[in-house]
Each structure stands twice: as C-alpha cells, then as structure tokens.
Motif scaffolding. Structure first.
Motif, PDB file in Angstrom:
ATOM      1  N   HIS A  60      95.698 -44.102 -64.299  1.00  0.00           N
ATOM      2  CA  HIS A  60      96.247 -43.234 -63.261  1.00  0.00           C
ATOM      3  C   HIS A  60      97.754 -43.058 -63.403  1.00  0.00           C
ATOM      4  CE1 HIS A  60      92.477 -44.487 -60.873  1.00  0.00           C
ATOM      5  NE2 HIS A  60      92.265 -43.362 -61.516  1.00  0.00           N
ATOM      6  N   GLU A 100      84.031 -32.366 -57.645  1.00  0.00           N
ATOM      7  CA  GLU A 100      83.412 -31.641 -58.752  1.00  0.00           C
ATOM      8  C   GLU A 100      82.516 -32.593 -59.529  1.00  0.00           C
ATOM      9  OE1 GLU A 100      85.864 -30.195 -62.321  1.00  0.00           O
ATOM     10  OE2 GLU A 100      87.323 -31.368 -61.205  1.00  0.00           O
ATOM     11  N   ASP A 157      84.951 -49.716 -59.342  1.00  0.00           N
ATOM     12  CA  ASP A 157      83.706 -49.561 -58.572  1.00  0.00           C
ATOM     13  C   ASP A 157      82.476 -49.894 -59.409  1.00  0.00           C
ATOM     14  OD1 ASP A 157      85.082 -48.813 -56.397  1.00  0.00           O
ATOM     15  OD2 ASP A 157      84.409 -46.729 -56.351  1.00  0.00           O
ATOM     16  N   TYR A 158      82.591 -49.693 -60.734  1.00  0.00           N
ATOM     17  CA  TYR A 158      81.421 -49.921 -61.590  1.00  0.00           C
ATOM     18  C   TYR A 158      81.319 -51.388 -62.037  1.00  0.00           C
ATOM     19  CZ  TYR A 158      81.829 -44.879 -61.685  1.00  0.00           C
ATOM     20  OH  TYR A 158      81.945 -43.578 -61.306  1.00  0.00           O
ATOM     21  N   ARG A 201      92.471 -33.160 -67.555  1.00  0.00           N
ATOM     22  CA  ARG A 201      91.631 -33.472 -66.399  1.00  0.00           C
ATOM     23  C   ARG A 201      90.241 -33.947 -66.851  1.00  0.00           C
ATOM     24  NH1 ARG A 201      91.209 -33.406 -61.133  1.00  0.00           N
ATOM     25  NH2 ARG A 201      89.140 -33.008 -60.288  1.00  0.00           N
ATOM     26  N   LEU A 242      81.898 -40.907 -58.704  1.00  0.00           N
ATOM     27  CA  LEU A 242      83.183 -41.523 -59.023  1.00  0.00           C
ATOM     28  C   LEU A 242      84.142 -41.222 -57.886  1.00  0.00           C
ATOM     29  CD1 LEU A 242      85.345 -42.884 -60.811  1.00  0.00           C
ATOM     30  CD2 LEU A 242      85.679 -40.699 -61.942  1.00  0.00           C
ATOM     31  N   LEU A 243      84.648 -42.284 -57.290  1.00  0.00           N
ATOM     32  CA  LEU A 243      85.536 -42.142 -56.152  1.00  0.00           C
ATOM     33  C   LEU A 243      86.964 -42.387 -56.601  1.00  0.00           C
ATOM     34  CD1 LEU A 243      84.889 -41.654 -53.228  1.00  0.00           C
ATOM     35  CD2 LEU A 243      85.053 -44.086 -52.831  1.00  0.00           C
ATOM     36  N   MET A 244      87.819 -41.383 -56.388  1.00  0.00           N
ATOM     37  CA  MET A 244      89.234 -41.570 -56.712  1.00  0.00           C
ATOM     38  C   MET A 244      90.026 -41.384 -55.430  1.00  0.00           C
ATOM     39  SD  MET A 244      89.217 -39.410 -60.239  1.00  0.00           S
ATOM     40  CE  MET A 244      90.924 -39.648 -60.670  1.00  0.00           C
ATOM     41  N   GLN A 257      87.639 -36.737 -55.561  1.00  0.00           N
ATOM     42  CA  GLN A 257      89.045 -37.041 -55.771  1.00  0.00           C
ATOM     43  C   GLN A 257      89.836 -36.691 -54.518  1.00  0.00           C
ATOM     44  OE1 GLN A 257      91.052 -34.819 -58.848  1.00  0.00           O
ATOM     45  NE2 GLN A 257      92.737 -36.300 -58.930  1.00  0.00           N
ATOM     46  N   ASP A 260      99.708 -39.607 -63.996  1.00  0.00           N
ATOM     47  CA  ASP A 260     100.824 -39.141 -63.164  1.00  0.00           C
ATOM     48  C   ASP A 260     101.966 -38.636 -64.040  1.00  0.00           C
ATOM     49  OD1 ASP A 260      99.505 -39.768 -60.870  1.00  0.00           O
ATOM     50  OD2 ASP A 260     100.581 -41.653 -60.498  1.00  0.00           O
ATOM     51  N   HIS A 286      86.652 -47.335 -63.874  1.00  0.00           N
ATOM     52  CA  HIS A 286      86.858 -47.575 -62.443  1.00  0.00           C
ATOM     53  C   HIS A 286      86.249 -48.903 -61.967  1.00  0.00           C
ATOM     54  CE1 HIS A 286      87.319 -47.000 -58.175  1.00  0.00           C
ATOM     55  NE2 HIS A 286      88.149 -46.002 -58.454  1.00  0.00           N
ATOM     56  N   ARG A 335      85.232 -42.603 -65.309  1.00  0.00           N
ATOM     57  CA  ARG A 335      83.831 -43.041 -65.194  1.00  0.00           C
ATOM     58  C   ARG A 335      83.546 -44.295 -66.025  1.00  0.00           C
ATOM     59  NH1 ARG A 335      80.322 -39.805 -62.339  1.00  0.00           N
ATOM     60  NH2 ARG A 335      80.881 -37.608 -62.257  1.00  0.00           N
ATOM     61  N   GLY A 345      80.178 -34.789 -58.936  1.00  0.00           N
ATOM     62  CA  GLY A 345      80.075 -36.206 -58.602  1.00  0.00           C
ATOM     63  C   GLY A 345      81.383 -36.948 -58.478  1.00  0.00           C
ATOM     64  N   VAL A 346      82.506 -36.278 -58.791  1.00  0.00           N
ATOM     65  CA  VAL A 346      83.811 -36.915 -58.650  1.00  0.00           C
ATOM     66  C   VAL A 346      84.386 -36.543 -57.289  1.00  0.00           C
ATOM     67  CG1 VAL A 346      86.140 -37.136 -59.560  1.00  0.00           C
ATOM     68  CG2 VAL A 346      84.214 -36.797 -61.118  1.00  0.00           C
ATOM     69  N   LEU A 404      88.644 -37.676 -65.946  1.00  0.00           N
ATOM     70  CA  LEU A 404      87.362 -37.944 -65.283  1.00  0.00           C
ATOM     71  C   LEU A 404      86.431 -38.733 -66.207  1.00  0.00           C
ATOM     72  CD1 LEU A 404      86.724 -34.608 -63.325  1.00  0.00           C
ATOM     73  CD2 LEU A 404      88.089 -36.599 -62.704  1.00  0.00           C
ATOM     74  N   ARG A 443      89.026 -33.005 -53.541  1.00  0.00           N
ATOM     75  CA  ARG A 443      88.508 -32.054 -54.502  1.00  0.00           C
ATOM     76  C   ARG A 443      87.249 -32.694 -55.060  1.00  0.00           C
ATOM     77  NH1 ARG A 443      90.897 -28.463 -58.926  1.00  0.00           N
ATOM     78  NH2 ARG A 443      89.420 -28.755 -60.614  1.00  0.00           N
ATOM     79  N   THR A 493      96.842 -41.851 -56.874  1.00  0.00           N
ATOM     80  CA  THR A 493      95.468 -42.300 -57.049  1.00  0.00           C
ATOM     81  C   THR A 493      95.447 -43.810 -57.269  1.00  0.00           C
ATOM     82  OG1 THR A 493      94.939 -40.191 -58.056  1.00  0.00           O
ATOM     83  CG2 THR A 493      93.366 -41.965 -58.412  1.00  0.00           C
TER      84      THR A 493
END
Lengths: 624, 214
Positions: B88, A219, B67-68, B54, A393-395, A224, B92, B65, B62, A221-222, B58, A217, A420
C-alpha cells in the motif's frame, strides 16, 4: 447443509468465528452458515442484546433485555450507551455524563470509571459484560457450541484509543479477536454489493451514538474504501436529547430544581424521549409520557413529527457535512455515486431518509434490516478470515492522520487520513546530546495543525540507544497501522542494528496489567456464577435425598443397627440445615450431600433387600 | 542493489513481486526493503500506466492481505501485515504523480525539498498575489464576493498544477542519469506543485466550512 467441525474434547468449534456488532443501543451476533451470513438467536428470541447493564443491590449485574426492563423501575442503577465512553477521558465525556445516573471518575491512566454500588467499572469492563452476553446468546443458538474467535465491529471514525478499548473489552470477555472491522464496511459486505460489476457506493451509518459515512469503490469482489468521515458522538442518543431538553424546560415549572437535575429523573426522561422518537417514525404525532408516582408527577406532551424534525434538523445537517467531506476526500462528485446504503437504527427516522435521498439524489438501499446488517457483514468477514473465500478483498482505510509533535508544537504528518490499511511509515530520529540513550516523542491523531489540538495517542520513549556523540545514532522508528486500524511502533538503531525499546504510556487506555487483572476478575465472576449454579443444583439434590431417606426409614428402619441409625440421623440434620436459610457455598453442600450418600448406603441396601423379598413373596412393588 | 529471488520458493513460478507469489499465494520475505517500483515488478519510470498499476494492486492484494491469513501462525500473519503495508505504501508513492516524481528525484541523487527550497522564479511573483486572494477570502463571510472569487482562483491553480506536472514529466522522461542538473529543476517544479496542492486543499477546506470539533 454446512457442518461445524467440533473438537470433541472441549466442544469448541474449530473453523468458525462469530461476527459481533457491539452497538451503542443494541448488540448482536451473526455467523456464516450454509453459504450466507445469519443472525444468531436462541429459539423464540430476536438475539438483540440491548447494550444496557443493571446493577442490583446484591449479586451479578443484569445485562441486556432484563437490564432494560429494570431501568424502568430502577433507572438510578442502570447504564446505557457505554460505547460513547470507550477510549475517552473524563473531560471529554462531560456532555454524555449528564445522562449517566451515577458519579464518574477517572483512573490513573485517564480511563473513565462509573461508580456504581460502591464499585468502579471502566467502559471496557462494562462492554465486556455485553460481549459476554452476546457471545452466550450466540453459543446457545448454536446448540451450546463454544465459539471463542470473533470479529467485532467499530465505527469507522473510531480512533486508536477507542479501537484499543474495544479490543481490551473483548479480551476481558475472554474472546479471541480475529479482527476489528469498520461498521459501514461490514454493512457493504452484507449487502453483497460485490455482485455488481463496478461502482461507487456511499454507506450512511447513523447508529445509537455514532455516525459514519464511507465511500467505497467496488469492483469484482474488491471493496476499496476511498474515504471515510464521521462523528463518534452523533447518533440516536442526540435525537433523544433534543426532546429531553424541550421536556426539561417545560417541566421546570412543575418540578423542584433538584429533581430536574436528578440523574434517575433524567434517565427516565431519556427513556420516555426514546420511545416517543421511535413512535414518531411510524406516526405523524406521538406522546412523550412521564410518570413519577413518588413525586406525584403525571406528565404527557404531544410532539408532531414536524416539531421534532425541526429540533433534529441541525443534527442531520452535521451528518451531511460529513458526507461532503468524505466525497471531497474520495475525489468524487455526488453524481458519481451509484448506490447509497442506509445502516443503523436511526436511519428509520423518515426525515433522515428524506434528507439523505435529497443529498445523494438517489433512493437509498433499505432492503436489509438496518439493525442487523453490520453483524451480518462481520460474519462475512469472519468467514473470509477463517479461510472460507478469497473472492472478497477488503481494502479499508485509517480514518485519521497520524503525526508526531515537532519542536514548537506543530504536527508532522507521517500517515495521512484515508490511507489504505495495513500501512506503514518509517521516520528517522537522532540524539541532540552526546551519549544520549533515550528519545521521547509524542504521537498524535487528527487533522489539526497543532499537536495540542489533536488527540494524544501516547508518549513513546525510545531507550537503549548505544552511547555515541550527538547526531550519530540513526534510529528508524516504524509506525504500522494494521488491518484492524491499530497502531504498533517499533524502533531500530541502524548503525548497530540493535532494536531499541519502545515504551508506550497509553492515554485514556488500559495497561496490559490492568486488562489482565480485569480478565482474572471476569473469570472469578464466571467461576462465582458457576459455583452458584452448582450450589443450587446440589441443594435440590439434597432435598430429594432427605425426602427419600425419610420415606425409606419408614419402611426399613427396623432392619438397621443403632450405629447406622445415628449416622443417618446426623446426616439428615445436616441435610435439613442446608435446605434452610441462605444458600451455603457449593463446597459445604457437596460435603453434606456426600455425608447423606455415605450414611444412607446401608439403608439403600436394606431397602433393596426388602424389595427383593417383596418380589419373592409375590407382593407388588408399589406395596413395598 | 542486490536482486530479489526470481522464483517462488514453493511452486517455482516467476515472481511478479518480491512480496509474494501470485501463482500459489505464498508470501515471501524480501531480504531488504524493496523500492516502490520493485514491489510492483516495474522498472523506475515517471510515465506509468494507471490501469495496469491498479490491476497489479488488486492482484497482489489478493495474495498478501492479512484477511487471508486469519488462521495462520503468528509469524505468517505478521508477514502478511508487513507485506500488505509495503504494497500500500508503494502504491501511494506510485499512484500519485507528485509523490512518484519526488521519489525518483531522491532515488537519482537529486536534492530533497529541504536541500533545495526554491520554486521557479516566474511562479514566485504569482504566489504573493494568490496568497493575498486566499487571505481576503478567509477573512470574508461565506457568500461574499471574495469567497466567490475562490472558484476562479481554484481553476487557475489547477491549470498551474497541470503546467508544473508537464514540466516535471519533461524533465524526468526519459529518466536522467544520477545527479543530473535537471534534477534540481525537477525539484523546483515539485516545490511549486507542493505549494499548489496545499493551497488547493485550503480552498477546499474553506468551501466545506469550518472543521467539526472532532
């Protein structure tokens, strides 16, 4: 214009990292440059490194294109598709072993070994050779800049052992792995699908040896990942094998049974099948050729696309079955998929494209080269990791459930598939006996209900629990799956707050000590390489010096005393000896070179002198 | 339970989550394990705005994560890993109605599924019949009448699921006091929900065919 920041001391790039696609058939490097990912290739070269290794009788193995060429003349000493053996034991690789031209064995931790030219190689070491070649090509493309930080891609459906094997391969290659990233996810990054506001995307990735499908999915830049499914033993190799089986059946009338089982023969047959398969993607029919002059065999067989497609249909159906499972896990219907992306060389097969299009009822994206898109995506991820952007952002998710074996052999799931990542779970343990100081547990990965049907990740031993009555200690064991999709286990005894020790016995994996010794061996090889180059350079230099000395003596021998002449003669004898026969080692050559230099100093002075005199007497220099 | 720092140690902005600052991107190391609701800066409640959850996921993703933090020191990278995993995991729990209800029942001192295994009585009688239908389908070939009947069973189970979920919502909204008797009732509805989810998963597996060997 983007600049690469260099540390002038060691010519190492500071703020860049490479993206590497370590593929079953081809491997490739890419990098983020000037606002976009680019494939790295030295001038006049595609940059693709065929994932092939050839072992010559003497000297270093040849990797890449050269190995592929040598496979045609010497199939018995060339290895392909090593990725299919990563993180696997001998028993699991029986099917693939048939197309390996050398004997296989297993080391004490259950790691497959290829026995080639009297040496044993693990898939990790062989993959390291390929990684070194890709890295070397990439650095050449960058004008000799040394970049050691890398992002490496793996199939999304790779399990813990396969990911660990990939990371160990990179360590052996001397690379610093910033991240292991899933191939379909990388592909979606390369497609820049974040440009679209919102939507669901299916990435269908059929490579040389593996198949993945990921549903994402996207949206703002994310990226997921909602679900992923696949088969780490389904790819172009299996399409080749289907043709090989037909050929073997038909050749059985022409060839002796021992030839039909011969590993080198099978390797040649596989290469012929691969060529035929590729031709069939561009033509309605193609020939499969097999020429074996030593057995007097000249064989040619026509395949129509229709015939090949009938052989391949069950393979394609298996991929679609995975697509159904991924959709079910993502809780989406086919109609809710907005885009489909095709990745991997095997998606060039027209029948694959047609079936995927029919399944998703949508024209798939094929704008980007399916062989490059994964490396490009890895470069995007490398850019994010180096602090280049927070827009993406990669999930991603873990493809397989993680569980513990309970009494009676059942599995208690602790982390579900498609969770995730990074993710964690904590489980409480206690003792069964008074003063028990250790607890053992068996951790498995997979979806089956019995531990014996899942894959063993390892047996973990918890020790150092303080002696207490049974049931008193409360040990919290934390399972953490990191952003690479890899597991770490830590434990703490809660009543005392002491960290308990966890020992992991890797299954089908290398121990740290083994990786370390392989790393040292790789350095040694690199050192040998370096020495060989230096020796060759020194020999050239000695040759030049010997000829110059001989010429110089013709001009100025009369001006030298007897002692100097003897020194020069000795040095010349040593120099000429070094130029004949086998290449001596670099140290010897260096000594010979230095001896020549020392001995000829007076000669050089005399020559300078005569040059000066000649200049004074009005002669042209060329006449001296 | 002790409260977490209210303000970011670096920029002084109000913290939405004890895991990090959405204003300046600084990670925070919480003194104790935050609850799923605390992770998202929400008060415990069964009713939840899914869209808001949600958005928060997100936004926090940001910040947290790993990755940053690819170029950061090892301790910072480890904290990013840990905090992202917490985020996460908390998501869940909160995003799934049954998991969220389960957490609330435990949190309020209600029985766990091991402490109280009963399901609602009326429900039990039907379970026997459903199990029989599922067993018959499992033993029949794909395409048979028994398999076709699974679609009806699936629809019925989904309806039952809705009903059990509404019952849970009624019991948990507003949140009952600690150790209230309604928590036992909520647990028995959750047990029913668990049975339904397991059975629905089995029906789906049957519809998708045999699992591959891998």
């Amino acid at each position: 214009m983007g600049f690469i920041e260099l540390n002038v001391l060691n010519n190492a790039a500071q703020n860049v990292a490479l993206g590497i696609d370590l593929g079953t058939t081809n491997s490739l490097g890419a990098m983020w440059k000037d606002g976009r990912p680019i494939v790295l290739h030295p001038e006049g070269d595609s940059g693709y490194v065929p994932s092939a290794i050839h072992f010559p009788e003497k000297g270093m193995p040849a990797v890449g294109r050269r190995a592929r060429e040598l496979a045609l003349v010497d199939p018995a000493h060339t290895l392909f598709s090593i990725k299919r053996f990563m993180g696997r034991g001998l028993a699991e690789t029986r099917e693939d072993a048939a197309s390996v031209p050398c004997p296989l064995s297993e080391n004490e931790n259950g790691v497959v070994q290829f026995e080639m030219r009297g040496r044993k190689f693990t898939p990790q070491e062989l993959s390291a050779l390929i990684l070194m070649k890709v890295h070397d090509q990439a650095c050449k493309a960058l004008g000799g800049i040394e970049v050691t930080k890398v992002v490496i891609t793996v199939p999304a459906y790779f399990d813990e052992a396969q990911r660990q094997a990939t990371r160990d391969a990179a360590r052996i290659a001397g690379l610093d792995v910033l991240r292991i990233i899933n191939e379909p996810t990388a592909a979606s990054l390369a497609y820049g699908l974040d440009k679209r506001k919102q939507g669901n995307v299916a990435v269908y990735d059929l490579g040389g040896g593996t198949f993945d499908v990921s549903v994402l999915r996207i949206e703002e830049g994310v990226f997921q990942v909602l679900a992923t499914h696949g088969d780490t033993h389904l790819g172009g190799d299996d399409f080749d094998r289907a043709l090989v089986e037909v050929a073997r059946k038909e050749l059985s009338a022409l060839l002796a049974p021992n030839v039909l089982e011969d590993r080198a023969f099978l390797q040649s047959l596989r290469l012929a099948a691969e060529k035929c398969k590729i031709e069939l993607s561009n033509a309605p029919e193609a020939y499969m050729h097999l020429a074996m002059p030593e057995s007097g065999v000249q064989w040619r067989r026509n395949f129509t696309r229709g015939e090949a497609e009938a052989l391949w249909a069950p393979l394609i159906e298996r991929t679609l079955h995975s697509c159904q499972r991924a959709l079910a896990d993502a809780k989406l219907k086919v109609a809710q998929i907005d885009e489909v992306v095709l990745v991997g060389g095997s998606t060039r097969i027209p029948a694959v494209r047609e079936r995927v299009e029919r399944f998703f009822n949508r024209k798939p994206h094929v704008e980007l080269n399916p062989d490059e898109v994964v490396a490009l995506g890895a470069a995007v991820q490398a850019h994010v990791l180096m602090g280049g952007t927070r827009e993406v952002l990669l999930m991603d998710v873990t493809p397989l459930s993680l569980g513990l074996e309970t009494m009676g052999g059942a599995v208690a799931k602790i982390i579900n598939r498609n969770s995730t990542i990074p993710c964690q779970a904590t489980e409480g343990f206690t003792t069964y006996a008074d003063n028990q100081t250790g607890i053992e547990f068996h951790i498995v990965q997979g979806e089956r209900e019995l531990a014996k049907d899942c894959r063993t990740l390892g047996r973990f031993k918890l020790s150092g629990i303080p002696p207490m009555p049974a049931g008193m200690p409360k040990v919290a064991v934390r399972f953490h799956i990191d952003a690479n999709g890899m597991l770490t286990v830590t434990a703490k005894e809660e009543s005392t707050g002491k960290s308990a020790r966890i020992e992991v016995q890797p299954m089908n994996g290398l121990t740290d000590a083994q990786v370390e010794s392989m790393l040292n061996a790789a350095y040694r090889h690199a050192r040998d390489d370096f020495d060989a180059r230096r020796a060759a350079d020194l020999r050239t230099e000695i040759g030049v010096m010997v000829r110059a000395t001989e010429r110089g003596l013709g001009h100025a021998a009369g001006q030298l005393d007897r002692e100097t002449m003897l020194d020069i003669q000795d040095a010349l004898v040593a120099g000429r000896a070094a130029l004949e026969g086998a290449l001596p080692d670099a140290t010897t050559l260096q000594r010979v070179r230095d001896q020549l230099e020392r001995a000829t100093l007076p000669l050089a002075a005399a020559l300078m002198d005569s040059v000066a005199k000649a200049a004074l007497s009005g002669k042209k220099l060329s006449e001296v | 339970m002790s409260a977490f720092a209210a303000k970011c140690s670096k920029c002084g902005a109000e913290l939405e989550s004890p895991l990090g600052c959405t204003a300046c991107g600084t990670l925070a190391a919480p003194e104790r394990e935050p609850t799923p609701f605390e992770v998202f800066g929400l008060a415990p409640s069964f009713a939840l705005d899914a869209a808001q959850l949600r958005r928060k996921l997100l936004r926090l993703g940001r910040v947290l994560h790993p990755d940053y933090f690819g170029a950061a020191d090892e301790a910072t990278r480890a904290l990013a890993e840990r905090n992202s995993a917490r985020l996460h995991r908390a998501h869940d729990v909160l995003a799934d109605d049954a998991a969220r209800a389960d957490w609330l029942v435990r949190h309020l001192g209600g029985p766990s599924e091991n402490e109280q295994r009963e399901m609602p009585k009326a429900f039990l009688l039907e379970v026997l019949e459903w199990n029989e239908q599922l067993e018959a389908a499992r033993e029949s070939a794909p395409g048979s009448r028994e398999r076709a009947a699974l679609a009806d069973l699936e629809a019925e189970l989904k309806q039952q699921r809705e009903r059990a979920l509404s019952a849970v919502a009624r019991l948990l909204e507003p949140l009952p006091p600690s150790a209230a008797p309604t928590l036992r009732e909520a647990r028995s509805q959750l047990n029913a929900l668990r049975y339904l989810d397991n059975t629905l998963a089995q029906i789906e597996a049957l519809a998708l065919g045999a699992p591959s060997s891998h």
